[in-house]
Motif scaffolding. Structure first.
Motif, PDB file in Angstrom:
ATOM      1  N   ARG A 127      -0.313   6.953   0.748  1.00 38.20           N
ATOM      2  CA  ARG A 127      -1.065   6.184   1.749  1.00 38.20           C
ATOM      3  C   ARG A 127      -0.148   5.316   2.614  1.00 38.20           C
ATOM      4  O   ARG A 127      -0.442   5.028   3.775  1.00 38.20           O
ATOM      5  N   HIS A 128       0.978   4.876   2.039  1.00 40.91           N
ATOM      6  CA  HIS A 128       1.873   3.966   2.771  1.00 40.91           C
ATOM      7  C   HIS A 128       2.846   4.724   3.662  1.00 40.91           C
ATOM      8  O   HIS A 128       3.719   4.106   4.279  1.00 40.91           O
ATOM      9  N   PHE A 140       0.082   6.521  -3.457  1.00 34.09           N
ATOM     10  CA  PHE A 140       1.213   5.843  -2.794  1.00 34.09           C
ATOM     11  C   PHE A 140       1.581   6.530  -1.477  1.00 34.09           C
ATOM     12  O   PHE A 140       2.208   5.916  -0.607  1.00 34.09           O
ATOM     13  N   LYS A 147       1.348  14.711  -6.041  1.00 32.73           N
ATOM     14  CA  LYS A 147       1.631  13.420  -5.388  1.00 32.73           C
ATOM     15  C   LYS A 147       3.058  13.414  -4.852  1.00 32.73           C
ATOM     16  O   LYS A 147       4.003  13.617  -5.620  1.00 32.73           O
ATOM     17  N   PHE A 157       3.787  -0.633 -11.284  1.00 36.38           N
ATOM     18  CA  PHE A 157       3.553   0.803 -11.054  1.00 36.38           C
ATOM     19  C   PHE A 157       4.866   1.549 -11.287  1.00 36.38           C
ATOM     20  O   PHE A 157       5.661   1.747 -10.380  1.00 36.38           O
ATOM     21  N   ALA A 179      -5.073   4.339  -7.336  1.00 31.82           N
ATOM     22  CA  ALA A 179      -5.244   3.323  -8.380  1.00 31.82           C
ATOM     23  C   ALA A 179      -4.368   2.165  -7.924  1.00 31.82           C
ATOM     24  O   ALA A 179      -3.142   2.271  -7.922  1.00 31.82           O
ATOM     25  N   THR A 180      -4.986   1.085  -7.501  1.00 33.11           N
ATOM     26  CA  THR A 180      -4.183  -0.018  -6.984  1.00 33.11           C
ATOM     27  C   THR A 180      -4.903  -1.336  -7.215  1.00 33.11           C
ATOM     28  O   THR A 180      -6.120  -1.381  -7.355  1.00 33.11           O
ATOM     29  N   GLU A 237      -7.754   8.726  -8.640  1.00 24.41           N
ATOM     30  CA  GLU A 237      -6.467   9.216  -9.150  1.00 24.41           C
ATOM     31  C   GLU A 237      -6.452   9.161 -10.694  1.00 24.41           C
ATOM     32  O   GLU A 237      -6.892   8.175 -11.288  1.00 24.41           O
ATOM     33  N   GLU A 252       5.569   4.685 -12.330  1.00 26.26           N
ATOM     34  CA  GLU A 252       5.192   6.078 -12.594  1.00 26.26           C
ATOM     35  C   GLU A 252       6.370   7.036 -12.660  1.00 26.26           C
ATOM     36  O   GLU A 252       6.255   8.124 -13.225  1.00 26.26           O
ATOM     37  N   PRO A 272       5.451   5.595  -6.823  1.00 28.17           N
ATOM     38  CA  PRO A 272       5.762   4.172  -6.654  1.00 28.17           C
ATOM     39  C   PRO A 272       6.807   3.644  -7.641  1.00 28.17           C
ATOM     40  O   PRO A 272       6.873   4.096  -8.791  1.00 28.17           O
ATOM     41  N   PHE A 293      -5.059   3.948 -16.400  1.00 24.71           N
ATOM     42  CA  PHE A 293      -3.846   4.043 -15.578  1.00 24.71           C
ATOM     43  C   PHE A 293      -2.707   3.352 -16.339  1.00 24.71           C
ATOM     44  O   PHE A 293      -2.236   2.275 -15.995  1.00 24.71           O
ATOM     45  N   LEU A 325      -1.401  -6.704  -5.307  1.00 26.97           N
ATOM     46  CA  LEU A 325      -0.364  -5.897  -4.664  1.00 26.97           C
ATOM     47  C   LEU A 325      -0.773  -5.420  -3.270  1.00 26.97           C
ATOM     48  O   LEU A 325      -0.008  -5.542  -2.304  1.00 26.97           O
ATOM     49  N   SER A 326      -1.975  -4.856  -3.139  1.00 25.06           N
ATOM     50  CA  SER A 326      -2.221  -4.031  -1.945  1.00 25.06           C
ATOM     51  C   SER A 326      -3.529  -4.279  -1.217  1.00 25.06           C
ATOM     52  O   SER A 326      -3.829  -3.585  -0.253  1.00 25.06           O
TER      53      SER A 326
HETATM   54  N1  LIG Z   1      -1.103   4.711  -8.054  1.00 27.46           N
HETATM   55  C1  LIG Z   1      -0.192   4.235  -7.210  1.00 27.46           C
HETATM   56  O1  LIG Z   1       0.599   4.967  -6.644  1.00 27.46           O
HETATM   57  N2  LIG Z   1      -0.217   2.899  -7.021  1.00 27.46           N
HETATM   58  C2  LIG Z   1       0.809   2.214  -6.320  1.00 27.46           C
HETATM   59  C3  LIG Z   1       0.318   0.986  -5.670  1.00 27.46           C
HETATM   60  C4  LIG Z   1      -0.253   1.210  -4.323  1.00 27.46           C
HETATM   61  O2  LIG Z   1       0.037   2.202  -3.655  1.00 27.46           O
HETATM   62  O3  LIG Z   1      -1.015   0.349  -3.861  1.00 27.46           O
END
Ligand SMILES: NC(=O)NCCC(=O)O
Length: 383
Positions: free
Chosen positions: A235-236, A233, A195, A204, A257-258, A118, A206, A199, A124, A262-263
């Protein structure tokens, strides 16, 4: 990177007795993924250029009416090569050079589709909430210099290139977006995917820079298969994966980018679960390293101001529709993961588990339409 665990897999290999390791991998990873034999020249170039190169393969059963649909994807994770206070143009040029040398090795390994991390052309820096100089990294998705650079790579190596950048859209008031540009192996621009989920968690921040994407869930028909890009993000959000899949994606990239704190415990689960639930391949990619900023910034949580966001833990991997997955790349080093996959596996697993058939999407469509209405009352039954 001092003190950082190199990778979960190297830790397991070191500490689990060999007689148990096979069972541990079966339970944790769905088995040992076939190792690809990569050209010696590629392996030695990767070593000389100081990045990890790993290759794995997923197989499908032979069919009578369809030929195997074999494709090789490449996932690239990297550190920023220069300090964040280096001149913008110099940082971008250094990143272009770094990616060029990794893509050259991907070509030696027969990669057909490559995806970068990303916002790969920049640090970032959104954690800082400063506008300059970070907004200067934004470029046109259609004719910015990074898109032109990727078009050259695509043509030279006959490779589809997925290039996630910070986009500046001059047609719409110079607005910024977090966008993946998709370039065909002919070098032609196929399109872009923004995107969808921005987040607002921890550092984060953004939403200070760009809004939720307005390109929906495009799927790109390439010579090697149908692909989509679910940026970080997203992904969640299981529905985000679902929509790319409903539009026909066989491979969904997840450039991210995480950071560890956090994740990292979610990382092995979410994209893999999406591959299972949607009968497709998923490819999460995370950057590597710690990026430092001259001006301290706060997290808005009463804690001390700090100069970095934390450690980006890499660990890029590929998950298959049958739930198996490759090991992850390193948590600390630049890397290229080359994965061969037979796309026939998507339909074979779909025919076995039938999640598309048993999904009851019409029921959820109705219920979701009700649930988003202001007058919605939850269906809770008391005593
Ligand atoms: N780049 C980004 O959306 N990071 C948020 C943190 C995450 O999704 O783990």
């Amino acid at each position: 990177m001092e003190g950082e665990l190199e990778s979960l897999e190297s830790c397991l290999e070191r500490h689990i007795p060999p007689q148990d390791l096979v069972e541990v991998k079966r339970i944790l990873y769905g088995g040992e993924t076939r190792k690809l034999s990569l050209p010696a020249a590629a392996l030695s170039s990767a070593q000389q250029r100081d990045f990890e190169l790993q290759g794995y393969g997923f197989d499908a059963a032979a069919e009578q009416l369809r030929r195997p649909r074999i494709v090789r994807v490449g996932l690239v994770q990297n550190k920023i090569p220069l300090p964040t206070d280096t001149a913008v143009a110099v940082q971008v040029a250094a990143l272009h050079r770094r990616i060029e040398e990794i893509v050259e090795v991907a070509a030696m390994c027969g990669v057909n589709i490559i995806c970068f991390q990303e916002a790969w052309t920049m640090p970032f820096a959104f954690c800082t909430r400063e506008k300059l100089p970070w907004t200067e990294f934004a470029e046109s998705a259609e004719d910015g210099m990074t898109t032109k650079f990727c078009q050259e790579l695509a043509k030279k190596y006959n490779m589809v290139v997925v290039s996630p950048i910070l986009e500046r859209d001059e047609i719409h008031g110079g607005t910024l977006w977090n966008t993946a540009v998709v370039i065909s192996n002919s070098g032609a621009l196929l399109g872009k995917s923004r995107k969808n989920h921005i987040p607002r968690v921890g550092d984060f921040n953004e939403s200070t820079y760009y809004m939720e994407g307005n390109t929906g869930h495009p799927v790109f028909q390439t010579q090697f298969g149908t692909i989509a890009v679910n940026i970080c993000f997203g992904r969640h959000h299981p529905l985000n994966w679902l929509m790319y899949s409903l539009n026909g994606a066989e491979i969904i990239f997840n450039p991210s980018a995480t950071i560890g704190t956090l994740s990292e415990s979610l990382w092995p689960i979410e994209a893999r679960n999406a591959a299972i639930a949607n009968h497709c391949f998923t490819c999460p990619i995370n950057r590597v390293g710690t990026e430092y900023y001259k001006n301290a910034f706060t997290s808005g949580d009463g804690g001390e101001a700090h100069h970095d966001l934390g450690h980006f833990y890499g660990s890029s991997y590929v998950a298959a529709p049958d739930g198996s997955r490759t090991p992850g790349l390193s948590r600390t080093r630049d890397g290229l993961l080359v994965v061969e996959m037979d796309l026939n596996l998507c339909r074979q697993v779909s025919d076995k588990w039938n999640f598309k058939m048993t999904g009851r999407y019409e029921m959820y469509a109705d219920k979701l339409a009700e649930a988003v209405q202001p007058c919605f009352t939850p269906n809770i039954i008391g005593e």
